[in-house]
Design an enzyme around this catalytic site. Structure first.
Site, PDB file in Angstrom:
ATOM      1  CG  HIS A 193      -1.642  -1.237   1.493  1.00 28.86           C
ATOM      2  ND1 HIS A 193      -2.881  -1.545   0.979  1.00 28.86           N
ATOM      3  CD2 HIS A 193      -1.248  -2.324   2.206  1.00 28.86           C
ATOM      4  CE1 HIS A 193      -3.228  -2.756   1.387  1.00 28.86           C
ATOM      5  NE2 HIS A 193      -2.254  -3.256   2.125  1.00 28.86           N
ATOM      6  CD  GLN A 211      -4.069  -3.960 -46.126  1.00 23.87           C
ATOM      7  OE1 GLN A 211      -3.811  -4.746 -47.026  1.00 23.87           O
ATOM      8  NE2 GLN A 211      -4.523  -2.739 -46.362  1.00 23.87           N
ATOM      9  CD  GLU A 244       7.653  11.970 -15.166  1.00 22.71           C
ATOM     10  OE1 GLU A 244       6.968  12.545 -14.342  1.00 22.71           O
ATOM     11  OE2 GLU A 244       8.468  12.572 -15.886  1.00 22.71           O
ATOM     12  CB  SER A 259      11.938  22.324 -15.373  1.00 20.40           C
ATOM     13  OG  SER A 259      11.162  23.494 -15.454  1.00 20.40           O
ATOM     14  CE  LYS A 303      10.520  19.967 -11.464  1.00 21.20           C
ATOM     15  NZ  LYS A 303       9.837  19.067 -10.558  1.00 21.20           N
TER      16      LYS A 303
HETATM   17  N1  ARG Z   1      -1.992  -6.708 -47.415  1.00 22.47           N
HETATM   18  C1  ARG Z   1      -2.908  -7.746 -47.084  1.00 22.47           C
HETATM   19  C2  ARG Z   1      -2.890  -7.941 -45.541  1.00 22.47           C
HETATM   20  O1  ARG Z   1      -1.994  -7.486 -44.953  1.00 22.47           O
HETATM   21  C3  ARG Z   1      -2.524  -9.025 -47.725  1.00 22.47           C
HETATM   22  C4  ARG Z   1      -3.650  -9.949 -47.906  1.00 22.47           C
HETATM   23  C5  ARG Z   1      -4.591  -9.426 -48.956  1.00 22.47           C
HETATM   24  N2  ARG Z   1      -5.580 -10.392 -49.269  1.00 22.47           N
HETATM   25  C6  ARG Z   1      -6.672 -10.123 -49.952  1.00 22.47           C
HETATM   26  N3  ARG Z   1      -7.492 -11.096 -50.165  1.00 22.47           N
HETATM   27  N4  ARG Z   1      -6.937  -8.920 -50.414  1.00 22.47           N
HETATM   28  O2  ARG Z   1      -3.774  -8.523 -44.986  1.00 22.47           O
END
Ligand code: ARG
Length: 475
Positions: free
Chosen positions: A163, A329, A297, A284, A290
């Site tokens: 604590h 993606q 941090e 600072s 400082k």
């Molecule tokens: N750039 C795409 C990704 O990172 C690759 C796969 C794309 N596949 C597709 N069916 N359009 O996911």
């Protein structure tokens, strides 16, 4: 005519809207996967040759071409002319460059393959690569830092806190070994446990597999992955390894943040337990005196970004149908952001640990405040046959007695006063002079005998074990 070489079913491409071209591309983020993408392609081509889908000459043209492309990118980085945003991602850029370089054989590389299994494979190889070659060595570096601090200042007697109130006395080495324990668990259990990254999705194709006789085990072995028998729908739809890895990164951040907070407090004028190296403090713009612990941090502050990546990934995957969806993606944006942040934090943390000094005299100054030895006195009474609950009550009364009579440490009480308190609790145990061996933080840290304790014996044992382990690693 469609601009993208794989968009022949459409009458026009997304070049009609430049924003759409940029929106669908991931090249700026997945570029960095090129060594892993090329390794995956070479493994795939080798397998295609093995099963009779490429001739010797075709395989050799593809391999030579891909290796040449790798060297070009190694050298030119972002300036490599093959990076074309209209090709969307690293996979299509590398393939297009290969076809440009070697012609027809390059057009066979994508046989039985989709970007869906390709990208999932790339990520797994990348994770395995960075765990072993980057993250774990960085964690080792940090562990070494704590161990050498423990060797330097391990004997210094200091308070521990629950604590954030004074608890029991420990030695500084006890705390250093606590950080060592925390970060070594991260290193082994969290990162070695990113088990789904051992899967090889390659050969799963877009979703359902292929009618060609692809040998998934063969590509898997070449890439240093372990399992190739996952269901093709799961392996192309899953980002479990990405999430596991980002969770491990989040745990790293969590522990870095706790350590940072502890040392921010230790570095304050109020505590004065440690002094941070100049390289890791800042001044600072207004207050000339400082020396702020900004790096600590920031380590604490950046934890939010890393957790953010984990939550983003979890949220991204939730609700997706089984099969690839373009949502996936976005995974690399969060994966790489968390990874880059944690890498920076680990480097800075190691630097801070390496350059911090413990202020032994200052720690000693206040050590006799806060009744750090109260639990020890209760345990002394236990050795005299007093039930712990009663002993706790007796020591509580003695602490109150000190407070009420202008004394601040239990050593200031006489044996008679202690015996009076025992009697008042209705117990006939007898306190003798040996009680003073159980009082005072310096005495207490010598008395702990449980395995893993944060006093002298525990610290020495843990340090010896760790040194042996690290020597073993070095052999
Ligand atoms: N750039 C795409 C990704 O990172 C690759 C796969 C794309 N596949 C597709 N069916 N359009 O996911």
């Amino acid at each position: 005519m469609s601009q993208k070489p794989w968009e022949h079913a459409k009458s026009s491409g997304s070049e009609a809207d430049p924003v759409a071209t940029r929106f669908v591309a991931s090249l700026d983020i997945d570029q960095r996967l090129y060594p892993h993408d090329i390794a995956g392609s070479i493994a795939h081509a080798t397998m295609l040759h093995h099963v009779g889908l490429l001739t010797d000459d075709e395989l050799s043209a593809i391999t030579t071409g891909l290796n040449a492309i790798k060297s070009e990118i190694d050298e030119q980085g972002e300036a490599w002319p093959g990076w074309k945003i209209e090709l969307e991602d690293v996979h299509m850029c590398v393939e297009a460059a290969l076809i440009e370089k070697i012609g027809e054989p390059g057009r066979k590389l994508h046989t039985g393959r989709s970007r869906n299994d390709q990208v999932a494979t790339d990520i797994n190889i990348w994770i395995n690569d960075v765990v072993v070659n980057v993250i774990q060595p960085k964690l080792d570096h940090l562990l070494h830092g704590f161990i050498s601090l423990a060797e330097q200042y391990g004997h210094v007697v200091m308070p521990s806190f629950t604590h954030l109130q004074r608890a029991q006395p420990i030695v500084a080495g006890g705390e250093m070994m606590a950080w060592v324990d925390a970060f070594s668990h991260i290193k082994t259990e969290r990162f070695t446990g990113v088990s789904t990254s051992f899967d090889s999705p390659l050969g799963s194709g877009a979703i359902a597999g292929s009618s060609l006789p692809l040998d998934r085990d063969m590509t898997c072995k070449q890439l240093g992955l372990v399992y190739a028998n996952d269901n093709s729908m799961y392996s192309t739809a899953s980002r479990d390894s990405t999430i596991d890895f980002t969770y491990a990164l989040s745990m790293t951040s969590l522990w870095l943040s706790r350590w940072a907070e502890q040392w921010i407090i230790y570095n304050s004028t109020e505590f004065g337990f440690i002094t941070l190296g100049d390289a890791y403090t800042t001044g600072s713009s207004m207050m000339p005196q400082k020396r702020n612990p900004d790096m600590l941090e920031l380590i604490r502050g950046k934890t939010g970004q890393v957790y953010g990546s984990l939550v983003a990934l979890l949220t991204m995957c939730k609700g997706l149908t089984i099969g690839y969806n373009r949502d996936l993606q976005e995974d690399k944006r969060h994966l790489f952001s968390a990874y880059d942040t944690v890498c920076d934090c680990l480097d800075i943390a190691a630097g801070i640990v390496r350059t911090t000094t413990f202020n032994e005299a200052r720690i000693k100054q206040g050590l006799d405040r806060g009744y750090l030895d109260a639990t020890s006195l209760a345990e002394y009474l236990v050795t005299k046959g007093v039930a712990f609950r009663t002993a706790h009550q007796i020591v509580g009364a003695l602490v109150r007695q000190c407070d009420e009579t202008d004394r601040y440490k239990l050593e200031q009480l006489s044996v008679d006063e202690m015996n009076a308190a025992v009697e008042a609790a209705g117990n006939d145990a007898v306190v003798t002079d040996d009680v003073y061996d159980w009082l005072g933080p310096e005495n207490v840290v010598k008395r702990y005998q449980t395995a893993g304790n944060a006093g002298l014996t525990g610290f020495r044992e843990q340090l010896a074990e760790w040194k042996e382990r690290l020597n073993g690693d070095a052999e």
